[in-house]
Design a protein around this motif. Structure first.
Motif, short mmCIF file in Angstrom:
data_model
loop_
_atom_site.label_atom_id
_atom_site.label_comp_id
_atom_site.label_asym_id
_atom_site.label_seq_id
_atom_site.Cartn_x
_atom_site.Cartn_y
_atom_site.Cartn_z
N TYR A 125 0.83 -1.14 -0.09
CA TYR A 125 -0.04 -0.01 0.10
C TYR A 125 0.95 1.29 -0.12
N ARG A 126 0.25 2.22 -0.53
CA ARG A 126 0.79 3.63 -0.47
C ARG A 126 1.20 4.30 1.24
N ARG B 60 -2.06 4.98 2.82
CA ARG B 60 -3.16 3.85 2.93
C ARG B 60 -2.70 2.56 3.93
N ASN C 169 -12.88 1.21 -3.03
CA ASN C 169 -11.33 0.87 -3.73
C ASN C 169 -10.93 1.66 -5.00
N VAL C 170 -11.82 1.98 -5.87
CA VAL C 170 -11.54 2.66 -7.11
C VAL C 170 -11.23 4.26 -6.66
N ARG D 283 -7.71 4.27 -4.40
CA ARG D 283 -6.32 3.83 -5.00
C ARG D 283 -5.43 3.67 -4.13
N PRO D 284 -5.55 2.55 -3.26
CA PRO D 284 -4.39 2.18 -2.25
C PRO D 284 -2.83 1.64 -2.62
N PRO E 99 0.77 0.71 -9.88
CA PRO E 99 -0.47 0.92 -10.74
C PRO E 99 -0.89 -0.50 -11.26
N GLN F 230 -2.92 -2.10 -8.61
CA GLN F 230 -4.21 -1.50 -8.43
C GLN F 230 -5.41 -1.94 -9.68
N LEU F 231 -4.66 -2.05 -10.70
CA LEU F 231 -5.32 -2.36 -11.82
C LEU F 231 -5.98 -3.71 -11.46
N GLU G 135 -6.46 -5.63 -8.74
CA GLU G 135 -7.42 -5.56 -7.82
C GLU G 135 -8.75 -4.96 -8.15
N THR G 136 -8.86 -3.77 -9.24
CA THR G 136 -10.06 -3.20 -9.65
C THR G 136 -10.68 -4.21 -10.63
#
Length: 126
Positions: free
Chosen positions: A62-63, A66, A108-109, A112-113, A117, A120-121, A123-124
């Motif tokens: 995570y960032r 987050r 979640n979108v 953006r945790p 990237p 993130q994609l 997970e989405t």
């Protein structure tokens, strides 16, 4: 005569009381405890954590802002299980699950945790 399984009939066995106690005392408080445990690291660099610590493993994807997101991931899973288990009518269960999943996906979108990237994609989409 045959007995048909009916999800609306309440018949709780004694072992289920023990299962409910474990859920109430261990499973439900764990995401809250994890959030409180990761709270001092929100917004800080994760390099200050020891590499072999459990918290470093949980917050690594995570960032920095987050760090609490792993506790949200656990809480959302728990919410989906609770909705699936306690809403007995098929139609209402499907509608409630769809609402919960759409709300979780939109959160979640928006949040953006993830640090990468690609993650993130993934997970989405998944």
């Amino acid at each position: 005569p045959r007995l048909v399984i009916d999800g609306t009939v309440a018949c709780i066995a004694p072992f289920q009381y023990a299962a409910i106690a474990v859920l109430a005392l261990v499973v439900v408080p764990f995401p809250i405890a994890l959030f409180l445990w990761s709270r001092p690291y929100i917004g800080r660099d994760f390099e200050s954590l020891p590499r072999d610590s459990a918290l470093a493993t949980l917050v690594a994807p995570y960032r920095a802002k987050r760090a609490w997101f792993e506790s949200w991931q656990m809480a959302r899973r728990l919410l989906m299980v609770v909705v699936a288990a306690f809403v007995t009518d098929y139609l209402w269960r499907q509608l409630a699950m769809m609402l919960v999943v759409v709300l979780i996906l939109s959160f979640n979108v928006a949040a953006r945790p993830f640090a990468l990237p690609q993650v993130q994609l993934y997970e989405t989409v998944m």
